[in-house]
Design an enzyme around this catalytic site. Structure first.
Site: not given
Ligand SMILES: Nc1ncnc2c1ncn2[C@@H]1O[C@H](COP(=O)(O)OP(=O)(O)O)[C@@H](O)[C@H]1O
Ligand SMILES: [Mg+2]
Length: 541
Positions: A60, A93-94, A388
């Site tokens: 996170d 957030t990331t 989240d």
């Molecule tokens: N099944 C999936 N296939 C491809 N991308 C995905 C999938 N699930 C989530 N994502 C992408 O991962 C990213 C979010 O990653 P995450 O590590 O949760 O970071 P954040 O803190 O920004 O939410 C988003 O761009 C989302 O669209």
């Molecule tokens: Mg996320």
């Protein structure tokens, strides 16, 4: 000669102009680089160990940055980006931090081409406005009561967290929780985050995480002879101690004989007995007390068959009030029967090897997600994933629009924004907006990189798909291909994306506008002139 004029005291350091910018950008980009590898379903986790040796394992963004205890002021601004994102929309957030880092990287290149920071900032602002318009125009309206859609969004949030092992179960729990506290007021759907409480208990497996239609207290009944289970509970919420007030003995009585002591004890007992009588009169069979309940009170309550819990937190008292309709009583003496609330069932049950109190209602206004998992670390990370997901769902429900994830929205945005820059802008402004557009590609690129894919190839393929009009083409990180993310069910709330772009732009602008850093030196290090600046680590592209 001029060098020798100091306008600041000795213990201050000063960095001016291009140097200040360069150092600030570097520090901010280091932060982005640090969280970049965690982005997306295939992102890695980070293990953070604090000075006491406590360990946090997480994926996170905001948690990583908070735990890192970042010092550099520009780097701290990046931490603020993550915090704002967390507060406003819960997820993303990331993404926000990675975007801010990329904006700054491109800004650096523009600065090298002698474009003034003011022009870059203005261009970024324009680009951000255009991006917002584009995103709104491509977003898709959904039915916020549709379980299936909500479940897809929760899955997108949770995928890639270690909580993922029980993805389906967790998605159900989160969706049910949100739907059960959703209300309609004056034709508008309202939902309050505080109505969903998260309670953690290590032990069992993540699969055992469940939604409790009511409130769970990490507490026990105060006396073993009290009932474990009260159906059709009449609930009293008491903000008054059921205890003899000790000081009175010292101040008011001078005890000289055994008879007097007996007399005092008798009166105390009488007082407590009366209070319990009053509780019975009010019709309560369950008591939640915010303060203490002493032995004598426990005995009388147990004798009356009343289940009582003491030292309940104020926030829980408020939630109990909301859930049962009971009014919190501050003076038992003046209380009327209408203060009593109702619950279908109040029950003490074992969770793992500890007792907890469950307060169950038929149509609860407040619910609890009881989070289970193998170890403390797992439970903590599951909690963050659930937070989240709840945040993302609430943003979605407020707004009702979604976009596709997997870098699809960012890629479409990059493509459209580039076209707009070509059509409507010229000169340096056009250059800056095109730069901003290009920066957005960092999201699909990073998703691909983190999945061990050939990022250059994937991004090139994505670009051509979007130019062909496949606006939801994104990275399938599991198959290593470019696919329609909407069809894959990878969708995210529009608000999460909008906020990420907005806070990333703001942070980049804020950092770019600084051209003079005046700082007090850290004297305790004994290095005289060394300041908080320029302490960044190694940086590699
Ligand atoms: N099944 C999936 N296939 C491809 N991308 C995905 C999938 N699930 C989530 N994502 C992408 O991962 C990213 C979010 O990653 P995450 O590590 O949760 O970071 P954040 O803190 O920004 O939410 C988003 O761009 C989302 O669209
Ligand atoms: Mg996320």
């Amino acid at each position: 000669m001029v060098d020798q004029i100091r306008i600041l005291p000795q213990e201050y350091s000063r960095i001016i102009g291009r140097d200040a910018q360069r150092i600030n950008i570097l520090a901010a980009r280091l932060v982005a680089e640090a969280v970049r590898t965690t982005l997306g379903p295939k992102g890695m986790d980070k293990m953070l160990v604090d000075s006491l040796g406590d360990i946090v394992i997480t994926n996170d963004g905001v948690t990583i940055l908070e735990e890192m205890e970042i010092q550099h002021p520009a780097a701290k601004m990046m931490v603020e980006v993550a915090k704002t994102q967390e507060q406003e929309v819960g997820d993303g957030t990331t993404t926000a931090v990675v975007l801010a880092g990329e904006f700054l990287k491109h800004a650096e290149e523009l600065l090298d081409q002698n474009i003034h920071p003011t022009i870059i900032c203005r261009g970024f602002r324009l680009a951000e406005k255009e991006a917002e318009n584009i995103l709104r125009s491509i977003a898709v309206k959904i039915d916020v009561r549709d379980r299936n859609t909500l479940k897809k969004i929760v899955s997108t949030v949770i995928t890639g967290k270690s909580a993922e092992t029980a993805l389906d179960k967790l998605a159900d729990v989160v969706v049910d929780a949100v739907l059960s506290v959703m209300r309609e007021e004056a034709g508008r759907i309202v939902i309050n985050k505080d109505d969903i409480k998260l309670v953690k208990k290590a032990g069992g497996s993540t699969e055992d995480t469940e939604l409790i239609k009511g409130i769970v207290l990490d507490k026990e009944k105060v006396h073993p002879n009290m009932p474990d289970r009260v159906e059709n509970a009449k609930v009293l919420l008491l903000d008054e101690a059921l205890e003899v007030k000790e000081p009175e003995i010292d101040t008011k009585f001078q005890l000289t004989s055994p008879e007097q002591i007996e007399e005092v004890l008798r009166r105390e007992e009488e007082m407590i007995r009366k209070k319990v009588e009053k509780i019975k009169e009010l019709g309560a069979n369950v008591v939640f007390c915010q303060k203490g309940i002493d032995d004598m009170a426990q005995y009388y309550l147990a004798k009356a068959g009343i289940l009582a819990v003491r030292r309940v937190k104020k926030s829980d008292m408020e939630r109990l009030s909301k859930a049962t309709g009971a009014k919190i009583v501050t003076s038992l003496e003046d209380a009327k029967p209408n203060v009593i609330g109702h619950a279908e069932l109040v029950e003490q049950k074992k969770v793992g090897d500890e007792n907890m109190i469950f307060v169950i209602s038929k149509d609860p206004k407040s619910v609890t997600i009881l989070i289970r998992g193998g170890t403390e670390h797992v439970v903590d990370e599951t909690e963050r994933a659930i937070e989240d997901a709840v945040g993302a769902l609430i943003s979605l429900i407020k707004d009702g629009y979604v976009v596709a994830g997997g870098g699809a929205a960012e890629m479409e945005l990059a493509n459209k924004l580039d076209e707009i820059a070509e059509e409507r802008y010229s000169g340096k402004e056009q250059l800056v907006i095109k730069s901003f557009a290009k920066s957005l590609e960092i999201i699909p690129k990073t998703l691909a990189e983190n999945a061990g894919l050939d990022a250059v190839e994937i991004v090139a393929k994505l670009r051509s798909e979007h130019q062909k009009g496949n606006k939801w083409a994104g990275v399938d990180v599991f198959k290593g291909d470019v696919v329609d993310m909407f069809e894959k069910g990878v969708i995210e709330p529009l608000m999460v994306k909008l906020q990420a772009i907005k806070s990333a732009t703001e942070a980049a602008i804020m950092i770019l506008r600084i051209d003079d850093v005046i700082a007090a030196t850290k004297l305790e290090k004994g290095k005289g002139e060394e300041s908080k600046f320029g302490e960044g680590g190694e940086f590699s592209e």
